[in-house]
Scaffold this motif. Structure first.
Motif, PDB file in Angstrom:
ATOM      1  N   LYS A 279      -3.006   6.536   2.282  1.00 28.06           N
ATOM      2  CA  LYS A 279      -3.815   5.754   2.097  1.00 28.06           C
ATOM      3  C   LYS A 279      -5.068   5.185   2.247  1.00 28.06           C
ATOM      4  CE  LYS A 279       0.365   3.420   5.307  1.00 28.06           C
ATOM      5  NZ  LYS A 279       0.469   2.666   6.316  1.00 28.06           N
TER       6      LYS A 279
ATOM      7  N   ILE B 295       0.647  -1.165  -0.381  1.00 29.09           N
ATOM      8  CA  ILE B 295       0.240   0.031   0.238  1.00 29.09           C
ATOM      9  C   ILE B 295       0.705   1.858   0.163  1.00 29.09           C
ATOM     10  CG2 ILE B 295       0.062  -0.440   2.634  1.00 29.09           C
ATOM     11  CD1 ILE B 295      -3.387   0.502   1.461  1.00 29.09           C
ATOM     12  N   THR B 296       2.224   1.065   0.924  1.00 29.21           N
ATOM     13  CA  THR B 296       2.929   2.130   0.963  1.00 29.21           C
ATOM     14  C   THR B 296       3.569   2.709  -0.457  1.00 29.21           C
ATOM     15  OG1 THR B 296       4.510   1.199   1.510  1.00 29.21           O
ATOM     16  CG2 THR B 296       3.694   1.852   3.200  1.00 29.21           C
TER      17      THR B 296
ATOM     18  N   CYS C 258       0.673   4.807  -2.604  1.00 32.01           N
ATOM     19  CA  CYS C 258       0.766   5.668  -2.019  1.00 32.01           C
ATOM     20  C   CYS C 258       1.910   6.478  -3.162  1.00 32.01           C
ATOM     21  CB  CYS C 258       0.928   6.267  -0.727  1.00 32.01           C
ATOM     22  SG  CYS C 258      -0.656   4.989   0.022  1.00 32.01           S
TER      23      CYS C 258
END
Length: 109
Positions: free
Chosen positions: A72, A61-62, A65
């Motif tokens: 997030k 997820i990072t 981003c």
């Protein structure tokens, strides 16, 4: 005490053996050399590539981003609205490369 004056401006004694113009010229040269050296040493590999693989199949997820310059909560919203499908591997959540490519190229549904 006698003050040194040049063209009506007081002259401050230097504590190192360079004239101010020479000092700044040398400093600029050193900075140029260091920047050039750093640029030449910079690897051309994306931070998201995995050595030995032609592409990275799963993204955290990072990483999502960073790629899209989002937070997030935006990723969570995209999951909620079906733009991205999360895949859980043990306790971690990943996203497929193909889904990211669809979002990048505007082919999402």
């Amino acid at each position: 005490m006698k003050e040194n004056v040049s063209n009506g401006n007081p002259v401050t004694p230097m504590l190192f053996p360079y004239q101010p113009e020479q000092f700044w010229q040398l400093l600029r040269q050193v900075i140029r050399e260091e920047v050039t050296k750093a640029e030449n040493e910079k690897p051309n590999v994306s931070s998201f590539e995995t050595p030995g693989m032609t592409y990275k199949p799963l993204y955290k997820i990072t990483e999502i981003c960073t790629i899209f310059h989002i937070t997030k909560p935006t990723v969570y919203d995209w999951v909620k609205h079906g733009k991205l499908k999360p895949f859980k591997v043990r306790s971690r959540v990943f996203f497929l490369w193909q889904d990211i490519q669809q979002l990048l190229h505007g082919n999402s549904s």
